[in-house]
Enzyme design. Structure first.
Site, PDB file in Angstrom:
ATOM      1  N   GLY A  48       6.858 -10.020   5.414  1.00  0.00           N
ATOM      2  CA  GLY A  48       6.793  -9.235   6.641  1.00  0.00           C
ATOM      3  C   GLY A  48       6.218 -10.094   7.744  1.00  0.00           C
ATOM      4  N   SER A  49       6.318  -9.625   8.971  1.00  0.00           N
ATOM      5  CA  SER A  49       5.905 -10.446  10.106  1.00  0.00           C
ATOM      6  C   SER A  49       4.426 -10.802  10.073  1.00  0.00           C
ATOM      7  CB  SER A  49       6.233  -9.725  11.410  1.00  0.00           C
ATOM      8  OG  SER A  49       5.608  -8.445  11.438  1.00  0.00           O
ATOM      9  N   GLU A  51       2.611 -11.453   7.654  1.00  0.00           N
ATOM     10  CA  GLU A  51       2.284 -12.387   6.563  1.00  0.00           C
ATOM     11  C   GLU A  51       2.854 -13.784   6.795  1.00  0.00           C
ATOM     12  OE1 GLU A  51       1.838  -8.595   5.981  1.00  0.00           O
ATOM     13  OE2 GLU A  51       3.891  -9.220   5.602  1.00  0.00           O
ATOM     14  N   GLU A  70       8.367  -3.622  -2.759  1.00  0.00           N
ATOM     15  CA  GLU A  70       6.995  -3.948  -3.124  1.00  0.00           C
ATOM     16  C   GLU A  70       6.613  -3.478  -4.519  1.00  0.00           C
ATOM     17  OE1 GLU A  70       8.003  -2.855  -0.225  1.00  0.00           O
ATOM     18  OE2 GLU A  70       7.134  -4.081   1.383  1.00  0.00           O
ATOM     19  N   HIS A  93       3.283  -6.330   2.654  1.00  0.00           N
ATOM     20  CA  HIS A  93       3.428  -6.216   4.098  1.00  0.00           C
ATOM     21  C   HIS A  93       2.691  -4.990   4.626  1.00  0.00           C
ATOM     22  CE1 HIS A  93       4.865  -6.451   8.082  1.00  0.00           C
ATOM     23  NE2 HIS A  93       5.817  -5.539   7.988  1.00  0.00           N
ATOM     24  N   HIS A 300      -2.899  14.237 -23.339  1.00  0.00           N
ATOM     25  CA  HIS A 300      -1.836  14.522 -22.374  1.00  0.00           C
ATOM     26  C   HIS A 300      -1.704  16.018 -22.104  1.00  0.00           C
ATOM     27  CE1 HIS A 300       2.655  13.908 -21.089  1.00  0.00           C
ATOM     28  NE2 HIS A 300       1.861  14.045 -20.056  1.00  0.00           N
ATOM     29  N   GLY A 424       1.786   5.788 -17.402  1.00  0.00           N
ATOM     30  CA  GLY A 424       2.798   6.821 -17.442  1.00  0.00           C
ATOM     31  C   GLY A 424       3.679   6.839 -16.212  1.00  0.00           C
TER      32      GLY A 424
END
Length: 550
Positions: A48-49, A51, A70, A93, A300, A424
């Site tokens: 991204g800009s 970075e 991502e 980003h 669970h 999960g």
């Protein structure tokens, strides 16, 4: 205008720094130098800009691993870090990129995977004006699923923040950390991060281990419950020795995401479900329960009654003090699992040797029948895969509805050859397989993925193609979210009731793979399965096999 005396001195020092003669030593130089020293030379990223300045003059000994979304980036880094045992460097980003990554960041947190996650931030000078692409609360966004989160107060603090982040990520219990870095920080002057050595593991309290050892010696019928921290600590062989010494049956803890015990060993007792009453039933008849590298226990569904069988004492060895804190009863030693097991093995053998417990009753694993012209069963598919696959091949699995069948027909015997998600959450398996393959050059990796799961991070196939990695993607296509349909009766659905949103018609994985440059083949019945899998597990590069299963 000349600079102040401190600035002039800084420039003078910088002319001989690794930045090169005549060039100031910058934040970028210091971060790259530190990352190189600790072995974080693969950068998993989606650009991204905010970075871009991080990657100007990208060093030749570093590798940029591109993910098309991502979630794929973090999943690849997770698999790589788990396979190498070292923290992986991730670059996202700004706020949008971190948001896209959150599902797999949550999984990395549950997996106890060490990741140093960086994200771009807008320039400091315009942050007061809430600029486009700014993260207004950058450090809060990834919480609570990072161990530590910071946006350094000054550009000069960025290298030390990265160094601290690495230390925290690697300290047990390991996990992801987050550093937000304004775009204009990278070119600011900085100093090299000093050399330092830090221990990332701690030895469990000797007195606590002595109590556990004495209890093991004195009990009549011990049972072990082992979890993923055994494999993370490299303690699998040591746990086998401890189980053999005490003649203890060994269960794998519920929802365990890594190999924990060889599944063909005479002491292996099977897998515990994430249900309280069923756990107590399966552990019944034992007077000591020793949870090694595992919570006691993950549930669970809501349950009632005791957490361990009546008359049984619960002991635990775990690398996570938070897990130990919520363990409902008993005694817990906290620290590195392998160091704790080795200390227990240093004790004299019990004075009286117990008899070996009876092996668990396992129905004969005959090849499930296959009817010509009909879809094969998942059991048939996985039994065939077990026969074709080399036992040392790593399998990254994300097919939740097929996991009980896998546990019956696709056993794992060697440490480090099985990974799944502890969280999960879906979307981990396909990119994690890419990361594992990067960490094990030349070794074929199998990604065993459900059709629904695969669609969360299908872009990982593109990364595998671009990197020419030897991954065999095996897609179990039953055209539905089977786990939800199977689970529906727990919440009052009748067997014939429709479960909304769980049918997945019309997915063509061979075509999807071809669109990203990966050869694929569909198998709709049992006849050609063995030969097809054999070809897909041989040769170079990635391949996809779509299995239409009943």
């Amino acid at each position: 205008m000349t600079g102040s005396a401190p600035q002039q001195n800084q420039q003078k020092r910088d002319t001989t720094a690794p930045g090169g003669p005549g060039r100031a030593y910058t934040v970028r130089d210091a971060v790259i130098d530190f990352a190189r020293r600790v072995g974080m030379t693969s950068v998993f990223a989606n650009p991204g800009s905010t970075e871009l300045p991080m990657f100007r003059d990208f060093p030749a000994d570093f590798r940029y691993v591109l993910g098309l979304q991502e979630a794929v980036v973090v999943g690849m880094a997770d698999g790589y870090a788990q396979a190498t045992g070292n923290a992986a460097l991730v670059n996202l980003h700004s706020a949008a990129g971190v948001g896209n990554a959150m599902g797999n960041l949550f999984t990395a947190f549950r997996n106890r995977t060490p990741l140093v996650v960086t994200a771009g931030q807008q320039a400091r000078s315009i942050l007061p004006f809430d600029p486009f692409l700014a993260a207004s609360q950058a450090t809060e966004l990834p919480k609570p699923y990072v161990k530590w989160s910071i946006e350094p107060a000054r550009a000069q603090d960025v290298p030390l923040a990265i160094a601290r982040a690495y230390a925290i990520a690697m300290q047990e219990p390991r996990g992801p950390v987050f550093v937000s870095i304004p775009v204009d920080d990278w070119d600011q002057p900085a100093e090299r991060v000093p050399e330092r050595a830090l221990a990332h593991t701690t030895r469990p309290e000797p007195a606590m281990l002595a109590n556990i050892g004495a209890a093991l010696d004195a009990c009549a019928r011990p049972v072990f419950v082992v979890g993923g921290a055994v494999d993370r600590a490299g303690a699998a062989d040591d746990v086998v020795r401890l189980a053999e010494r005490h003649r203890a049956r060994v269960f794998v803890a519920p929802m365990t995401g890594r190999c924990s015990f060889p599944e063909k060993h005479p002491l292996f007792a099977g897998f515990l479900p994430a249900m309280r009453e069923r756990i107590v039933e399966l552990l019944g008849g034992h007077d000591l329960v020793f949870a090694i590298g595992a919570p006691a226990f993950i549930y669970h569904v809501e349950g009632h009654g005791p957490h361990v069988p009546p008359g049984a004492a619960l002991y635990q060895l775990i690398d996570d003090p938070n897990t130990a804190a919520w363990t409902p009863e008993g005694m817990a030693a906290v620290g590195n699992v392998r160091l704790g097991v080795l200390d227990l093995l240093e004790r004299p053998a019990p004075a009286v040797e117990r008899a070996m417990p009876a092996r668990r009753a396992v129905p004969p694993r005959a090849m499930p029948p296959a009817v010509p012209g009909e879809r094969m069963s998942v059991a048939y598919a996985l039994q065939t895969l077990a026969e074709v696959r080399d036992a040392g091949t790593t399998v990254v699995e994300e097919a939740p509805s097929s996991r009980p069948v896998m546990q019956a027909y696709l056993p794992y015997e060697r440490p480090g050859t099985f990974l799944t998600m502890d969280s999960g959450g879906l979307g981990y398996g396909m990119p994690a397989a890419v990361g594992v393959a990067l960490a094990k050059p030349g070794e074929r990796v199998i990604a065993l993925i459900g059709d629904g799961s695969s669609m969360y991070s299908i872009q990982a196939i593109w990364s595998a193609v671009q990197l020419d990695l030897p991954i065999t993607f095996v897609i179990l296509n039953n055209t539905r979210y089977a786990a939800l349909q199977d689970f529906a009766p727990v919440f009052g659905f009748a067997p014939t009731d429709p479960v909304q949103g769980t049918d997945l018609p019309g997915l063509d994985f061979v075509t999807l793979a071809a669109g990203m440059g990966c050869p694929g083949v569909r198998v709709s019945e049992a006849g050609p399965l063995r030969d097809t899998l054999g070809r897909a597990l041989a040769g170079q590069g990635p391949k996809l096999v779509e299995l239409l299963v009943a």
